[in-house]
Design a protein around this motif. Sequence first.
Motif, PDB file in Angstrom:
ATOM      1  N   ALA B 162       0.956  -0.985  -0.092  1.00  0.00           N
ATOM      2  CA  ALA B 162       0.000  -0.042  -0.057  1.00  0.00           C
ATOM      3  C   ALA B 162       0.918   1.195   0.044  1.00  0.00           C
ATOM      4  O   ALA B 162       0.353   2.410  -0.137  1.00  0.00           O
ATOM      5  CB  ALA B 162      -0.925  -0.074   1.217  1.00  0.00           C
ATOM      6  N   LEU B 287      -7.384 -10.099  -5.084  1.00  0.00           N
ATOM      7  CA  LEU B 287      -7.153  -9.234  -6.157  1.00  0.00           C
ATOM      8  C   LEU B 287      -8.148  -8.031  -6.055  1.00  0.00           C
ATOM      9  O   LEU B 287      -9.080  -8.094  -5.032  1.00  0.00           O
ATOM     10  CB  LEU B 287      -7.298  -9.750  -7.495  1.00  0.00           C
ATOM     11  CG  LEU B 287      -6.731 -10.833  -7.947  1.00  0.00           C
ATOM     12  CD1 LEU B 287      -7.010 -11.733  -9.005  1.00  0.00           C
ATOM     13  CD2 LEU B 287      -5.366 -10.391  -7.988  1.00  0.00           C
ATOM     14  N   GLU B 288      -8.027  -6.951  -6.778  1.00  0.00           N
ATOM     15  CA  GLU B 288      -8.985  -5.700  -6.792  1.00  0.00           C
ATOM     16  C   GLU B 288     -10.430  -6.003  -6.374  1.00  0.00           C
ATOM     17  O   GLU B 288     -11.201  -5.573  -5.494  1.00  0.00           O
ATOM     18  CB  GLU B 288      -8.633  -4.643  -7.445  1.00  0.00           C
ATOM     19  CG  GLU B 288      -9.052  -2.988  -7.200  1.00  0.00           C
ATOM     20  CD  GLU B 288      -8.291  -2.113  -8.012  1.00  0.00           C
ATOM     21  OE1 GLU B 288      -7.834  -2.626  -9.028  1.00  0.00           O
ATOM     22  OE2 GLU B 288      -8.221  -1.269  -7.413  1.00  0.00           O
ATOM     23  N   PRO B 390       8.645  -6.243 -12.526  1.00  0.00           N
ATOM     24  CA  PRO B 390       7.865  -5.188 -12.887  1.00  0.00           C
ATOM     25  C   PRO B 390       7.775  -3.952 -11.608  1.00  0.00           C
ATOM     26  O   PRO B 390       8.407  -4.130 -10.564  1.00  0.00           O
ATOM     27  CB  PRO B 390       6.410  -5.633 -12.399  1.00  0.00           C
ATOM     28  CG  PRO B 390       6.675  -6.906 -11.468  1.00  0.00           C
ATOM     29  CD  PRO B 390       8.061  -7.429 -11.667  1.00  0.00           C
ATOM     30  N   GLN B 394       2.824  -1.223 -11.996  1.00  0.00           N
ATOM     31  CA  GLN B 394       2.613  -2.507 -12.960  1.00  0.00           C
ATOM     32  C   GLN B 394       1.922  -3.508 -11.996  1.00  0.00           C
ATOM     33  O   GLN B 394       1.010  -3.937 -12.525  1.00  0.00           O
ATOM     34  CB  GLN B 394       3.734  -2.834 -13.402  1.00  0.00           C
ATOM     35  CG  GLN B 394       4.170  -2.327 -14.809  1.00  0.00           C
ATOM     36  CD  GLN B 394       5.407  -2.524 -15.491  1.00  0.00           C
ATOM     37  OE1 GLN B 394       6.504  -2.984 -14.893  1.00  0.00           O
ATOM     38  NE2 GLN B 394       5.480  -2.749 -16.747  1.00  0.00           N
ATOM     39  N   LEU B 395       2.588  -3.805 -11.199  1.00  0.00           N
ATOM     40  CA  LEU B 395       1.811  -4.888 -10.028  1.00  0.00           C
ATOM     41  C   LEU B 395       0.590  -4.360  -9.580  1.00  0.00           C
ATOM     42  O   LEU B 395      -0.280  -5.356  -9.645  1.00  0.00           O
ATOM     43  CB  LEU B 395       2.612  -5.315  -8.839  1.00  0.00           C
ATOM     44  CG  LEU B 395       3.910  -6.165  -9.033  1.00  0.00           C
ATOM     45  CD1 LEU B 395       4.448  -6.170  -7.814  1.00  0.00           C
ATOM     46  CD2 LEU B 395       3.295  -7.635  -9.386  1.00  0.00           C
ATOM     47  N   GLU B 397      -1.694  -2.433 -10.830  1.00  0.00           N
ATOM     48  CA  GLU B 397      -2.588  -2.261 -11.891  1.00  0.00           C
ATOM     49  C   GLU B 397      -3.270  -3.638 -12.177  1.00  0.00           C
ATOM     50  O   GLU B 397      -4.262  -3.711 -12.453  1.00  0.00           O
ATOM     51  CB  GLU B 397      -1.656  -1.864 -13.239  1.00  0.00           C
ATOM     52  CG  GLU B 397      -2.562  -1.480 -14.356  1.00  0.00           C
ATOM     53  CD  GLU B 397      -1.772  -1.159 -15.619  1.00  0.00           C
ATOM     54  OE1 GLU B 397      -2.369  -1.612 -16.688  1.00  0.00           O
ATOM     55  OE2 GLU B 397      -0.811  -0.415 -15.533  1.00  0.00           O
ATOM     56  N   VAL B 398      -2.343  -4.725 -12.087  1.00  0.00           N
ATOM     57  CA  VAL B 398      -2.965  -6.015 -12.260  1.00  0.00           C
ATOM     58  C   VAL B 398      -3.659  -6.765 -10.851  1.00  0.00           C
ATOM     59  O   VAL B 398      -4.782  -7.117 -10.787  1.00  0.00           O
ATOM     60  CB  VAL B 398      -1.945  -7.211 -12.667  1.00  0.00           C
ATOM     61  CG1 VAL B 398      -2.499  -8.693 -12.640  1.00  0.00           C
ATOM     62  CG2 VAL B 398      -1.318  -6.716 -13.991  1.00  0.00           C
ATOM     63  N   ARG B 399      -3.039  -6.372  -9.843  1.00  0.00           N
ATOM     64  CA  ARG B 399      -3.449  -6.987  -8.545  1.00  0.00           C
ATOM     65  C   ARG B 399      -4.072  -5.990  -7.394  1.00  0.00           C
ATOM     66  O   ARG B 399      -4.748  -6.477  -6.612  1.00  0.00           O
ATOM     67  CB  ARG B 399      -2.285  -7.662  -7.791  1.00  0.00           C
ATOM     68  CG  ARG B 399      -1.522  -8.738  -8.661  1.00  0.00           C
ATOM     69  CD  ARG B 399      -0.568  -9.209  -7.892  1.00  0.00           C
ATOM     70  NE  ARG B 399       0.625  -9.872  -8.721  1.00  0.00           N
ATOM     71  CZ  ARG B 399       1.599 -10.543  -8.192  1.00  0.00           C
ATOM     72  NH1 ARG B 399       1.928 -10.449  -6.912  1.00  0.00           N
ATOM     73  NH2 ARG B 399       2.608 -10.926  -8.988  1.00  0.00           N
ATOM     74  N   ASN B 402      -4.330  -4.985  -2.196  1.00  0.00           N
ATOM     75  CA  ASN B 402      -4.794  -5.977  -1.213  1.00  0.00           C
ATOM     76  C   ASN B 402      -3.988  -7.170  -1.175  1.00  0.00           C
ATOM     77  O   ASN B 402      -4.427  -8.156  -0.545  1.00  0.00           O
ATOM     78  CB  ASN B 402      -6.439  -5.979  -0.919  1.00  0.00           C
ATOM     79  CG  ASN B 402      -6.821  -4.714  -0.451  1.00  0.00           C
ATOM     80  OD1 ASN B 402      -6.395  -4.085   0.225  1.00  0.00           O
ATOM     81  ND2 ASN B 402      -8.079  -4.519  -0.958  1.00  0.00           N
TER      82      ASN B 402
END
Lengths: 353, 427
Positions: B162, B287-288, B390, B394-395, B397-399, B402
Amino acid sequence: MSKFLKSTALAGALALTAVPALAEKFGLGRAALPDEIAAWDGDIRPDGTGLPVGSGDALIGEEIFATQCAACHGDFAEGIDNWPKLAGGADTLDHEDPLKTVGSYWPYLSTAFDYIKRSMPYGNAGTLSDDDVYSIVAYILYSNDLIEDDFVLSNESFFDVDMPNADGFILDNRAETEYSKWTGEPCMENCKSEVKVTMRARVLDVTPQEETAVADSEEAQPVEVAATSAAAPAEETAAVETVAAFDADLAEKGEKVFKKCKSCHQLGAGAKNRTGPILTGIVGQAAGAVEGFKYSKPMQAAGKDGLLWTEGELAAFLAKPKKYMKGTKMSFAGLKKEADQAAVIEYLKSVTE
Amino acid sequence: MSDNRTGNGTSRRAFLRGAAAAGAGALSATAAKAQSPDPLITEVQPWAQEFGDGVDATPYGLPIEHEGDVIRRNVEWLTADTVSSINFTPIHALDGTITPQGCAFERHHSGAIDLRKEDYRLMLNGLVDTPMVFSYADLERFPRENHVYFCECAANTGMEWAGAQLNGAQFTHGMIHNMEYTGVPLRTLLEEAGLDTAGDLKNKWIFVEGADASSNGRSIPMEKALDDCLIAFKANGEALRKEHGYPVRLVVPGWEGNMWVKWIRRIEVMDGPVESREETSKYTDVLENGIARKWTWAMDAKSVVTSPSPQAPITHGKGPLVITGLAWSGRGAITRVDVSKDGGMTWETARLAKPGEKMALTRFYLDTEWDGSEMILQSRAMDDTGYIQPTKAQLREVRGLNSIYHNNCIQTWLVRSNGEAENVEVS
């Protein structure tokens, strides 16, 4: 008979075909005995394989939870301090800081039984009966509003419980979502037009300070020794006096009561500080004085102000720890019965080494 | 110095730059001429006159007291209790790649237990031809192998998802160690018990558990179990330390540390995973959208500059500077590490101390010249699958934010002109 022959012939054929693929055996070790396997093979799987016959409900579970689990997980499975919260968190998984509990996150109920049966209670693992585990699991489900209080959880009703997040998991998909993107020839020059610092660790300041660590390691050094050695003789004489006068029968009762304390406290030979400090010789000792244990600030302050654990003070503390000392780390609910308080104090007096 | 660089295949331009820098360094060294003779040289020192310690002064040695600050450290607010907690390897102060056992991070779920070799038993059961029990002495009679592997906790760098939180490579990246293990391939033991009963091995699993109170059970696909897992009893040439699973632990190369079960006591061959606490409620990545990834076992390529870093500031002023760090990949060998001094605008390829080895730490160096101005240091690893480490952005953006586990983002240190460094995030 003919059936037996057929199956051995089949086994023989299988063994033959398998031989080329297998390495030669070394003939080391020995066959495990059925009793040995039964003693260690306790895992329980999502399809219920391994679930023992038994049952329990949330009402019984609440009582067991209060004595076996609540010291860390809280009376309502809400978790104390940093200890795991077991209830709540419904619909928080897509929020900031999701609360992941048995109710909100765990996909399989078998996992709760498997884990509690083998690894809990903390510090006294594997001591719960199968029925106790069913009851505790039922109480956790009840705390998560997943069953009613009259629901009897058993090996037969186990799959009547719907786990809300059962479908909340996907298998590792990094190959498709990440590996395919983060590849190729990386940029070496003019990769960005500007760079700004957007966050700094110092703002949060949660790093342990090296000075603190150094101070810790110096605790055993001269300064501290001088401080404790002055207090030591008085403690020793106090201990000798009280030890001489303990009631063996009462101490024996106290040993049973002490089971409630055991998951956090040790005493006697080889005792170590755990969640709570070593209690050997605690009766008559200064508060907050066990070496190497990190006390709460109020307990440290009380010790400095001269609080001694006389039987009276100990009894008052044990009755309602949080009320007696606001801010104490001891999350134990308390010993309501005066007889239990007296017995456990007698037991503490009886163990000198 | 310049010979080393060209010898390791960096460009001619880098060579020239290095030579120029060396020239500049020589000049400034002349400028720093001593004003008066150094008493450490001109006066006879006690150590040059008297005896030192005799042999046996320390039957088993610890580092000299002057290195007393190079120790594992704990972050107290992370966990409720030290017997179920983690501490961190002082990677900021180490060099090379092998982690000494005495300062290699510890992670326990119910404390490091005292288990004698004589009391050790390893059971293999489930879908095997003959359920077996092996003693420690039995294990020593199987053919054994030596392999160097890193062991990284899935939560390494987890506190940084975070935002930048902890000021020190030890705390951001110290849930890792790298040792040379001696042990018996798990395959050998599974074959000793016999796998005919298991039938088709493709969809089979093993469940492994430890002898400690937590037991820390994990399920591992049979393919991995038969590939490179080791039942290890020595590390860096000596017995495993108590805190690392003495007398026997499981080694699962390249995969998250939680699977490296310590004090391993039982291996069960199964037709599916147990879905234990450690592989459902923990070590899974939310994931988000609230959906979680599971079975994310392999630790992706990652690197970090260990010096300079917040605990290892530059104290020598401008001039020659060694920037160094570690890189690793759970999916193969490190092939290249790039370093940026300007927060990722431009990159230079660092020198690898040795060619990368599969699933082991690789040491990198950037021998450079510091002009005393602020640097925003980053390192970026690449492995032999072609994967590039990455950025945090970048991380995320995908994950999302949390995930907690499996954070292998590029780390940034802001090095000020006074040489002090801070953990930061950059745009």
